[in-house]
Design a protein around this motif. Structure first.
Motif, PDB file in Angstrom:
ATOM      1  N   ASP A 193      -5.885  -5.902   4.783  1.00  0.00           N
ATOM      2  CA  ASP A 193      -4.692  -5.150   4.412  1.00  0.00           C
ATOM      3  C   ASP A 193      -4.678  -4.882   2.899  1.00  0.00           C
ATOM      4  O   ASP A 193      -4.310  -3.791   2.468  1.00  0.00           O
ATOM      5  CB  ASP A 193      -3.427  -5.901   4.821  1.00  0.00           C
ATOM      6  CG  ASP A 193      -3.223  -5.945   6.333  1.00  0.00           C
ATOM      7  OD1 ASP A 193      -4.119  -5.511   7.089  1.00  0.00           O
ATOM      8  OD2 ASP A 193      -2.153  -6.421   6.757  1.00  0.00           O
ATOM      9  N   LYS A 218       1.640   7.497   3.103  1.00  0.00           N
ATOM     10  CA  LYS A 218       0.809   6.316   2.884  1.00  0.00           C
ATOM     11  C   LYS A 218       0.599   5.511   4.166  1.00  0.00           C
ATOM     12  O   LYS A 218      -0.465   4.938   4.371  1.00  0.00           O
ATOM     13  CB  LYS A 218       1.431   5.435   1.797  1.00  0.00           C
ATOM     14  CG  LYS A 218       1.401   6.093   0.427  1.00  0.00           C
ATOM     15  CD  LYS A 218       2.034   5.195  -0.608  1.00  0.00           C
ATOM     16  CE  LYS A 218       1.938   5.796  -1.989  1.00  0.00           C
ATOM     17  NZ  LYS A 218       2.410   4.874  -3.034  1.00  0.00           N
ATOM     18  N   LYS A 222      -7.917   2.243   8.638  1.00  0.00           N
ATOM     19  CA  LYS A 222      -8.192   1.066   9.465  1.00  0.00           C
ATOM     20  C   LYS A 222      -8.754   1.439  10.843  1.00  0.00           C
ATOM     21  O   LYS A 222      -9.733   0.853  11.294  1.00  0.00           O
ATOM     22  CB  LYS A 222      -6.903   0.248   9.648  1.00  0.00           C
ATOM     23  CG  LYS A 222      -7.076  -1.032  10.437  1.00  0.00           C
ATOM     24  CD  LYS A 222      -7.801  -2.073   9.623  1.00  0.00           C
ATOM     25  CE  LYS A 222      -7.686  -3.442  10.251  1.00  0.00           C
ATOM     26  NZ  LYS A 222      -8.024  -4.496   9.322  1.00  0.00           N
ATOM     27  N   VAL A 237      -5.614   3.104  -0.538  1.00  0.00           N
ATOM     28  CA  VAL A 237      -4.494   4.046  -0.493  1.00  0.00           C
ATOM     29  C   VAL A 237      -3.939   4.265  -1.903  1.00  0.00           C
ATOM     30  O   VAL A 237      -3.641   5.404  -2.296  1.00  0.00           O
ATOM     31  CB  VAL A 237      -3.395   3.565   0.483  1.00  0.00           C
ATOM     32  CG1 VAL A 237      -2.139   4.411   0.363  1.00  0.00           C
ATOM     33  CG2 VAL A 237      -3.907   3.575   1.918  1.00  0.00           C
ATOM     34  N   ILE A 285      -7.129  -2.110   2.049  1.00  0.00           N
ATOM     35  CA  ILE A 285      -6.578  -0.815   2.456  1.00  0.00           C
ATOM     36  C   ILE A 285      -5.485  -0.380   1.477  1.00  0.00           C
ATOM     37  O   ILE A 285      -5.418   0.787   1.089  1.00  0.00           O
ATOM     38  CB  ILE A 285      -6.078  -0.857   3.912  1.00  0.00           C
ATOM     39  CG1 ILE A 285      -7.288  -1.022   4.847  1.00  0.00           C
ATOM     40  CG2 ILE A 285      -5.288   0.408   4.260  1.00  0.00           C
ATOM     41  CD1 ILE A 285      -6.938  -1.288   6.291  1.00  0.00           C
ATOM     42  N   ALA A 286      -4.648  -1.312   1.043  1.00  0.00           N
ATOM     43  CA  ALA A 286      -3.620  -1.001   0.044  1.00  0.00           C
ATOM     44  C   ALA A 286      -4.259  -0.497  -1.245  1.00  0.00           C
ATOM     45  O   ALA A 286      -3.757   0.441  -1.879  1.00  0.00           O
ATOM     46  CB  ALA A 286      -2.747  -2.226  -0.225  1.00  0.00           C
ATOM     47  N   ALA A 312      -3.072   4.594   5.742  1.00  0.00           N
ATOM     48  CA  ALA A 312      -3.482   3.223   6.062  1.00  0.00           C
ATOM     49  C   ALA A 312      -3.991   3.138   7.496  1.00  0.00           C
ATOM     50  O   ALA A 312      -5.037   2.531   7.757  1.00  0.00           O
ATOM     51  CB  ALA A 312      -2.315   2.261   5.849  1.00  0.00           C
ATOM     52  N   VAL A 325       1.539  -1.582   3.561  1.00  0.00           N
ATOM     53  CA  VAL A 325       0.352  -1.342   4.389  1.00  0.00           C
ATOM     54  C   VAL A 325       0.372  -2.238   5.624  1.00  0.00           C
ATOM     55  O   VAL A 325       0.103  -1.775   6.736  1.00  0.00           O
ATOM     56  CB  VAL A 325      -0.942  -1.547   3.562  1.00  0.00           C
ATOM     57  CG1 VAL A 325      -2.160  -1.631   4.447  1.00  0.00           C
ATOM     58  CG2 VAL A 325      -1.080  -0.427   2.546  1.00  0.00           C
ATOM     59  N   LEU A 333       0.316  -0.866   9.436  1.00  0.00           N
ATOM     60  CA  LEU A 333      -0.762  -1.209  10.362  1.00  0.00           C
ATOM     61  C   LEU A 333      -0.231  -1.859  11.636  1.00  0.00           C
ATOM     62  O   LEU A 333      -0.761  -1.624  12.712  1.00  0.00           O
ATOM     63  CB  LEU A 333      -1.793  -2.100   9.677  1.00  0.00           C
ATOM     64  CG  LEU A 333      -2.581  -1.429   8.548  1.00  0.00           C
ATOM     65  CD1 LEU A 333      -3.488  -2.438   7.851  1.00  0.00           C
ATOM     66  CD2 LEU A 333      -3.361  -0.240   9.054  1.00  0.00           C
ATOM     67  N   THR A 385       0.374   1.067  -3.996  1.00  0.00           N
ATOM     68  CA  THR A 385       0.909   0.930  -2.641  1.00  0.00           C
ATOM     69  C   THR A 385       0.926  -0.561  -2.324  1.00  0.00           C
ATOM     70  O   THR A 385      -0.130  -1.181  -2.246  1.00  0.00           O
ATOM     71  CB  THR A 385       0.010   1.679  -1.633  1.00  0.00           C
ATOM     72  OG1 THR A 385      -0.088   3.037  -2.037  1.00  0.00           O
ATOM     73  CG2 THR A 385       0.582   1.584  -0.231  1.00  0.00           C
TER      74      THR A 385
END
Length: 144
Positions: free
Chosen positions: A108, A74, A82, A115, A111-112, A78, A134, A138, A129
């Motif tokens: 963030d 994961k 990004k 994912v 993106i979580a 991420a 995340v 990152l 997630t």
């Protein structure tokens, strides 16, 4: 008049059933479903043009996500979402070298959610997630 009353009754019944169904789920299950749904929307907007709605990619141009070993990591997912990717990768025995653009405008949380969608949909993961996971990933991929 009667049809208006029936409409109100059916709307009330639908609301009652909706609340009853929701009350049977835990807060974490509801949050997982929310992340999955939001992640699906974000995937459709930001990723599906290349990776397709079914996650199978586009011929020899863009790699499939479905079946990719990246789904097991994961933090890596991420970072790729990004920052994009320029390396040649091998997925299901095929090489892909077309660069993936960065998505610097995604938060963030977004993106979580992506994912979460990817790993729930194509890696049989049943949990979301967390945004903290995340954010940590990152920060670490910025350093490397």
């Amino acid at each position: 008049m009667i049809s208006t009353s029936l409409t109100r009754i059916s709307k009330g019944l639908a609301l009652f059933v909706g609340f009853a169904v929701c009350s049977c789920q835990s807060a974490s299950e509801l949050k997982s479903e929310q992340y999955f749904a939001e992640g699906y929307q974000l995937y459709t907007t930001n990723c599906a043009n290349c990776h397709q709605n079914d996650g199978e990619g586009m011929a020899n141009l863009y790699p499939p996500i479905n079946g990719s070993s990246a789904l097991t990591n994961k933090a890596l997912l991420a970072c790729i979402i990004k920052n994009g990717m320029k390396d040649t990768i091998v997925v299901a025995g095929k090489k892909f070298s077309r660069p993936m653009p960065a998505n610097p405008k995604l938060t963030d949380l977004e993106i979580a959610e992506i994912v979460s969608f990817l790993t729930m949909k194509w890696h049989s993961d049943s949990t979301l997630t967390p945004i903290e996971e995340v954010s940590k990933a990152l920060k670490e991929c910025e350093v490397n």
